[in-house]
Scaffold this motif. Sequence first.
Motif, mmCIF file in Angstrom:
data_model
loop_
_atom_site.group_PDB
_atom_site.id
_atom_site.type_symbol
_atom_site.label_atom_id
_atom_site.label_comp_id
_atom_site.label_asym_id
_atom_site.label_seq_id
_atom_site.Cartn_x
_atom_site.Cartn_y
_atom_site.Cartn_z
ATOM 1 N N VAL A 275 0.850 -1.185 0.000
ATOM 2 C CA VAL A 275 0.000 0.000 0.000
ATOM 3 C C VAL A 275 0.885 1.233 0.000
ATOM 4 O O VAL A 275 2.058 1.182 0.381
ATOM 5 N N ASP A 276 0.320 2.354 -0.446
ATOM 6 C CA ASP A 276 1.022 3.631 -0.351
ATOM 7 C C ASP A 276 0.752 4.206 1.032
ATOM 8 O O ASP A 276 -0.380 4.590 1.345
ATOM 9 N N LEU B 79 8.527 7.622 9.364
ATOM 10 C CA LEU B 79 8.486 6.174 9.141
ATOM 11 C C LEU B 79 9.729 5.706 8.390
ATOM 12 O O LEU B 79 10.316 4.673 8.733
ATOM 13 N N VAL B 80 10.139 6.455 7.384
ATOM 14 C CA VAL B 80 11.343 6.076 6.646
ATOM 15 C C VAL B 80 12.553 6.047 7.580
ATOM 16 O O VAL B 80 13.370 5.114 7.541
ATOM 17 N N GLY C 262 9.092 -0.487 -2.219
ATOM 18 C CA GLY C 262 9.424 0.072 -3.522
ATOM 19 C C GLY C 262 10.173 1.361 -3.299
ATOM 20 O O GLY C 262 10.526 1.712 -2.170
ATOM 21 N N ARG C 263 10.408 2.086 -4.365
ATOM 22 C CA ARG C 263 11.168 3.325 -4.237
ATOM 23 C C ARG C 263 10.244 4.480 -3.855
ATOM 24 O O ARG C 263 9.352 4.839 -4.631
ATOM 25 N N PRO C 264 10.424 5.064 -2.675
ATOM 26 C CA PRO C 264 9.614 6.225 -2.315
ATOM 27 C C PRO C 264 9.876 7.391 -3.265
ATOM 28 O O PRO C 264 10.991 7.550 -3.787
ATOM 29 N N GLU C 265 8.874 8.203 -3.477
ATOM 30 C CA GLU C 265 9.007 9.378 -4.337
ATOM 31 C C GLU C 265 8.862 10.631 -3.490
ATOM 32 O O GLU C 265 7.835 10.846 -2.845
ATOM 33 N N PRO D 133 5.562 3.474 -0.876
ATOM 34 C CA PRO D 133 5.001 2.118 -0.902
ATOM 35 C C PRO D 133 5.573 1.258 0.215
ATOM 36 O O PRO D 133 6.791 1.236 0.438
ATOM 37 N N VAL D 134 4.694 0.560 0.931
ATOM 38 C CA VAL D 134 5.127 -0.308 2.026
ATOM 39 C C VAL D 134 4.382 -1.634 1.960
ATOM 40 O O VAL D 134 3.253 -1.713 1.473
#
Length: 431
Positions: A145-146, A265-266, A390-393, A407-408
């Motif tokens: 999910v995003d 969170l990151v 995935g790769r965060p934007e 995305p997590v």
Amino acid sequence: MKASDAWGGGIVDPTDALALLMSPEGRLDPYPTYERLRAHGPVVQAGPVFYVVTGYAEADAILRDARFGVMDDALRDQFMPGWRESPAVLSISRSMLRTNPPDHSRMRRLAAGAFTPRRIAAMRDVVRAQADELVDAMLAADGPVDFMTAFAYPLPVGVICALLGVPAADRPLFRRWATDLTGVLEPEITADELAVADRGATELRGYFTELVAARRRAPADDLTTALVQAHDGGDRLSGDELLANLIVLLVAGFETTTNLLGNGLVALLDHPRAAAALRERPDLAPAYVDELLRYDSPVQLTSRMSTAPSRYGDVDLPPESWVIVLLGAANRDPRRYPDPARFDPWRAQIAPLSFGAGPHYCLGAALARLEAQVAFPLLLRRLPGLAVAGRPERRVRLTLRGHATLPVSVGREAAPVTVPGTRPGAAGPTP
């Protein structure tokens, strides 16, 4: 040395470093450029009447100094001709965000009743219930999910909309409108970006015009009704001020917290031992949130104009100096925080400037902290397998630093965690 050489290291001319900071690359990761500016001192001149502040002590003092204020109409006329034709600039300029005393004090006082310590503390159970519902939905999703869409946006927007009395069904509207409008807060903005900001301001103004009319017909126990009654009861709040402050309260009420949740969170997922400690010890959350605010601030800068001569960082600032206070750089000042690029929730005396200081200190700071203090331990406890999928934007923004997407995968099973008892400021596990 040219600005294009800056990524290779070395001392960069302040003007070139500032240009680099405003570039897409600089906005996506401003921290290397902050250090290049810091090499010239805590306060550096970057133009004839233009100064940049990277030092913690200097930033804190300037934000509290009565000789500095936000840009007023006369200076906007000088630096931003035609600003009155911009719905975005006009809306922001008529709010408490961009006004000076006594107007600022009057407007802030009217809204402050919604953010008293007692009212904020009473919202903890509401925030926890909303966070639990959002995690339930994340667990029910089929696949990654995003996080920004699934949690970081809906939690704070739900809280501020409840305070304002905005119907739950309308909450999805605000994300795009606010994203559009907040482009006007960037230190540099193109004509196309201003047009997008104007579109967001127009949509928000139209929405709140209708909500104000509805509250006049049927008052409710919410902040919108209180501000409408302040307007209708006399000259304490003009019509433009009423709409402008409703817009800013909504946007500021979730934009900063949304970025704090994503950035935070990151950082936690990048430091699994620190995350494990918080999972086991939710009482550590206040210190963690303060360190997350310091480590990757959701608000990176603010600006002030001087009204009288002053001297900071061995630099003389004449009247009508335009000062950019780099909050994100001040939060990583090694004079205030040793090894500032390291995430360390066990630091002593963490006092980030992410919410500003002085008269314009963020009205909703305590609410944002509460939401994050509830959210992070809950996420780590209920989703122990939470991981970036995935790769965060990143958003290409400097003022409001955050993610467009994150995305997590939520995982399902908990792993046993053994964490020694620790407290903030004491020796603990290395993040």
